[in-house]
Design a protein around this motif. Structure first.
Motif, PDB file in Angstrom:
ATOM      1  N   ASP A 277       0.818  -1.214   0.000  1.00 46.29           N
ATOM      2  CA  ASP A 277       0.000   0.000   0.000  1.00 46.29           C
ATOM      3  C   ASP A 277       0.854   1.266   0.000  1.00 46.29           C
ATOM      4  OD1 ASP A 277      -2.020  -1.791   0.170  1.00 46.29           O
ATOM      5  OD2 ASP A 277      -2.222  -1.614   2.357  1.00 46.29           O
ATOM      6  N   ALA A 278       1.744   1.341   0.954  1.00 46.59           N
ATOM      7  CA  ALA A 278       2.498   2.585   1.128  1.00 46.59           C
ATOM      8  C   ALA A 278       3.740   2.604   0.242  1.00 46.59           C
ATOM      9  CB  ALA A 278       2.902   2.740   2.591  1.00 46.59           C
ATOM     10  N   GLN A 279       4.165   3.780  -0.093  1.00 52.77           N
ATOM     11  CA  GLN A 279       5.361   4.001  -0.906  1.00 52.77           C
ATOM     12  C   GLN A 279       6.595   3.402  -0.225  1.00 52.77           C
ATOM     13  OE1 GLN A 279       5.681   5.587  -3.940  1.00 52.77           O
ATOM     14  NE2 GLN A 279       7.902   5.264  -3.893  1.00 52.77           N
ATOM     15  N   TRP A 280       6.674   3.528   1.100  1.00 53.10           N
ATOM     16  CA  TRP A 280       7.852   3.061   1.845  1.00 53.10           C
ATOM     17  C   TRP A 280       7.792   1.576   2.199  1.00 53.10           C
ATOM     18  CZ3 TRP A 280       7.253   2.257   7.400  1.00 53.10           C
ATOM     19  CH2 TRP A 280       5.979   2.556   7.858  1.00 53.10           C
ATOM     20  N   ARG A 281       6.732   0.907   1.785  1.00 55.54           N
ATOM     21  CA  ARG A 281       6.588  -0.540   1.927  1.00 55.54           C
ATOM     22  C   ARG A 281       7.110  -1.093   3.261  1.00 55.54           C
ATOM     23  NH1 ARG A 281       8.277  -4.224  -2.597  1.00 55.54           N
ATOM     24  NH2 ARG A 281       6.752  -5.483  -1.508  1.00 55.54           N
ATOM     25  N   PRO A 282       6.428  -0.809   4.360  1.00 57.55           N
ATOM     26  CA  PRO A 282       6.910  -1.281   5.665  1.00 57.55           C
ATOM     27  C   PRO A 282       6.953  -2.814   5.768  1.00 57.55           C
ATOM     28  CG  PRO A 282       4.684  -0.431   5.846  1.00 57.55           C
ATOM     29  CD  PRO A 282       5.158  -0.076   4.479  1.00 57.55           C
ATOM     30  N   CYS A 283       7.941  -3.292   6.516  1.00 58.56           N
ATOM     31  CA  CYS A 283       8.083  -4.737   6.738  1.00 58.56           C
ATOM     32  C   CYS A 283       7.397  -5.111   8.044  1.00 58.56           C
ATOM     33  CB  CYS A 283       9.555  -5.111   6.862  1.00 58.56           C
ATOM     34  SG  CYS A 283      10.497  -4.606   5.439  1.00 58.56           S
ATOM     35  N   LYS A 284       6.783  -6.274   8.030  1.00 58.90           N
ATOM     36  CA  LYS A 284       6.051  -6.732   9.214  1.00 58.90           C
ATOM     37  C   LYS A 284       6.424  -8.167   9.525  1.00 58.90           C
ATOM     38  CE  LYS A 284       1.141  -7.210  10.428  1.00 58.90           C
ATOM     39  NZ  LYS A 284       0.814  -8.537   9.958  1.00 58.90           N
ATOM     40  N   LEU A 285       6.643  -8.458  10.791  1.00 54.56           N
ATOM     41  CA  LEU A 285       7.009  -9.807  11.214  1.00 54.56           C
ATOM     42  C   LEU A 285       5.795 -10.729  11.147  1.00 54.56           C
ATOM     43  CD1 LEU A 285       9.320 -11.490  12.551  1.00 54.56           C
ATOM     44  CD2 LEU A 285       8.334 -10.854  14.746  1.00 54.56           C
ATOM     45  N   GLU A 286       5.992 -11.947  10.623  1.00 56.64           N
ATOM     46  CA  GLU A 286       4.927 -12.956  10.610  1.00 56.64           C
ATOM     47  C   GLU A 286       5.277 -14.023  11.646  1.00 56.64           C
ATOM     48  OE1 GLU A 286       2.072 -12.793   9.039  1.00 56.64           O
ATOM     49  OE2 GLU A 286       2.611 -10.902   8.038  1.00 56.64           O
ATOM     50  N   ALA A 287       4.371 -14.252  12.562  1.00 55.57           N
ATOM     51  CA  ALA A 287       4.697 -15.092  13.722  1.00 55.57           C
ATOM     52  C   ALA A 287       4.701 -16.592  13.438  1.00 55.57           C
ATOM     53  CB  ALA A 287       3.715 -14.797  14.841  1.00 55.57           C
ATOM     54  N   LYS A 288       3.867 -17.033  12.519  1.00 53.37           N
ATOM     55  CA  LYS A 288       3.589 -18.467  12.408  1.00 53.37           C
ATOM     56  C   LYS A 288       4.831 -19.344  12.129  1.00 53.37           C
ATOM     57  CE  LYS A 288       0.077 -21.505  10.507  1.00 53.37           C
ATOM     58  NZ  LYS A 288       0.650 -22.144   9.317  1.00 53.37           N
ATOM     59  N   PRO A 289       5.657 -19.016  11.123  1.00 53.51           N
ATOM     60  CA  PRO A 289       6.804 -19.905  10.869  1.00 53.51           C
ATOM     61  C   PRO A 289       7.766 -19.982  12.050  1.00 53.51           C
ATOM     62  CG  PRO A 289       6.502 -18.358   9.055  1.00 53.51           C
ATOM     63  CD  PRO A 289       5.599 -17.918  10.163  1.00 53.51           C
ATOM     64  N   LEU A 290       7.944 -18.873  12.741  1.00 57.38           N
ATOM     65  CA  LEU A 290       8.823 -18.882  13.914  1.00 57.38           C
ATOM     66  C   LEU A 290       8.248 -19.773  14.998  1.00 57.38           C
ATOM     67  CD1 LEU A 290      10.088 -15.262  14.530  1.00 57.38           C
ATOM     68  CD2 LEU A 290      11.412 -17.280  13.945  1.00 57.38           C
ATOM     69  N   GLN A 291       6.944 -19.710  15.156  1.00 54.76           N
ATOM     70  CA  GLN A 291       6.302 -20.543  16.165  1.00 54.76           C
ATOM     71  C   GLN A 291       6.478 -22.011  15.820  1.00 54.76           C
ATOM     72  OE1 GLN A 291       2.460 -18.795  16.326  1.00 54.76           O
ATOM     73  NE2 GLN A 291       2.773 -17.997  18.380  1.00 54.76           N
ATOM     74  N   GLU A 292       6.333 -22.327  14.525  1.00 55.34           N
ATOM     75  CA  GLU A 292       6.472 -23.715  14.096  1.00 55.34           C
ATOM     76  C   GLU A 292       7.892 -24.228  14.345  1.00 55.34           C
ATOM     77  OE1 GLU A 292       5.099 -23.702  10.098  1.00 55.34           O
ATOM     78  OE2 GLU A 292       2.983 -23.718  10.699  1.00 55.34           O
ATOM     79  N   ALA A 293       8.883 -23.388  14.051  1.00 50.56           N
ATOM     80  CA  ALA A 293      10.283 -23.785  14.263  1.00 50.56           C
ATOM     81  C   ALA A 293      10.533 -24.045  15.740  1.00 50.56           C
ATOM     82  CB  ALA A 293      11.223 -22.695  13.752  1.00 50.56           C
ATOM     83  N   SER A 294      10.041 -23.136  16.548  1.00 54.43           N
ATOM     84  CA  SER A 294      10.216 -23.240  17.987  1.00 54.43           C
ATOM     85  C   SER A 294       9.497 -24.484  18.520  1.00 54.43           C
ATOM     86  CB  SER A 294       9.673 -21.975  18.626  1.00 54.43           C
ATOM     87  OG  SER A 294       9.716 -22.080  20.007  1.00 54.43           O
ATOM     88  N   GLU A 295       8.312 -24.748  17.989  1.00 52.00           N
ATOM     89  CA  GLU A 295       7.542 -25.912  18.431  1.00 52.00           C
ATOM     90  C   GLU A 295       8.232 -27.214  18.032  1.00 52.00           C
ATOM     91  OE1 GLU A 295       3.656 -25.286  16.805  1.00 52.00           O
ATOM     92  OE2 GLU A 295       3.287 -23.647  18.227  1.00 52.00           O
TER      93      GLU A 295
END
Lengths: 168, 131
Positions: free
Chosen positions: B64-82
């Motif tokens: 959406d935005a020109q500066w294209r903010p990055c956002k953390l996605e929790a699910k893969p990290l949770q799977e790795a940790s699990e």
């Protein structure tokens, strides 16, 4: 962010290591890990006890076993192929899933397991289990488990918050 | 078990800069410029790391935005940790059973040899040594 791993558990250089000291002399612990009469009595979880077990303890030999569900009768077959044996000090094997005939299930990952048995005093034994998966670089990643746990903890809190908000 | 998405997660996490980027993003969304500042790495190098993280599904970038903010996605990290936690529990319970079993068979051996009043662990050969 400073979550630490439980005692006796380590992830280093792509290997997962777990350590425990047993109150038993080393030859007995080694026997418990390599003789079918012993393995039959402890290897399977209580809900999935061992139903059969054969051991051919020599390099290239196999340990083939079946664990059977108490409730459903489902069978889970496993096979280990020994690559190095130094009784009663060390044991290296490839751990795999198999069928009743001992054919390795190639679709599922195999791991190389190294077990070491060290004497602690005269009557105790330190057992170290090291598991190395095929994709070594993959597991190196988890070296910073503390950080990952920190993040997932944060995310867990977020999850909880989202659940609350949705319930409201 | 190490399924493919998990391998991608672990591979993406293997780099310390990428882990640091994730740590930064756990505090909130950030632009490429904001991410490059604390690491003293050029924005193009950061972009490269972000692509790896994006492919592994660890982050998403807003279109959406020109500066294209990055956002953390929790699910893969949770799977790795699990996955790691499952592995740990597998061995902990295996060792628990071995511990119980060793105690049981040693207790049985002691009962058989209970005519001796001495400590069962004291080997008689050693006790005699030096006499």
């Amino acid at each position: 962010m400073s979550a630490t791993l439980p005692a006796g558990f380590e992830i280093k250089g792509g290997e997962l290591t777990i350590t425990r000291v047993f109150n038993a002399p080393r030859p007995l612990v080694f026997a418990a890990y390599t003789e079918p009469e012993h393995l039959m009595r402890w290897w399977g979880p209580s809900e999935y006890p061992m139903a059969s077990c054969t051991v051919d303890l020599r390099p290239g030999g196999t340990w083939h076993y079946c664990m059977k569900s108490r409730t459903t009768g489902d069978e889970a077959w496993g096979i280990a192929i020994y690559s190095a044996i130094e009784a009663p000090k060390r044991l290296v094997y490839t751990d795999a899933f198999s069928d009743a005939e001992g054919h390795i299930n190639e679709a599922l990952p195999t791991a190389e397991v190294t077990m070491t048995f060290e004497e602690v005093g005269s009557n105790r034994t330190r057992v170290v289990s090291t598991t190395k998966y095929a994709s070594e670089e993959a597991l190196q990643a988890v070296v910073q488990m503390g950080m990952i746990e920190g993040i997932t903890e944060t995310m867990g809190q977020l999850d909880a918050l989202l659940t609350e908000l949705q319930a409201a | 078990m190490l399924s493919d998405p998990l391998s991608a997660t672990f591979a993406a996490l293997a780099d310390p800069t990428r882990r640091a980027i994730l740590a930064r993003l756990s505090l909130g969304e950030a632009s490429v410029k904001e991410l490059s500042e604390p690491f003293q790495i050029s924005p193009p190098a950061i972009t490269k790391h972000l692509k790896v993280l994006e492919r592994a599904g660890l982050i998403t970038r807003s279109r959406d935005a020109q500066w294209r903010p990055c956002k953390l996605e929790a699910k893969p990290l949770q799977e790795a940790s699990e996955w790691v936690e499952q592995y740990r529990q597998l061995w902990e319970s295996r060792f628990d059973r071995l511990e119980d079993y060793l105690r049981e068979i040693q207790a049985a051996a002691d009962t058989e040899a209970n005519s001796e009043p001495e400590q069962p662990s004291a080997p008689s050969a050693n006790a005699r040594q030096g006499e």
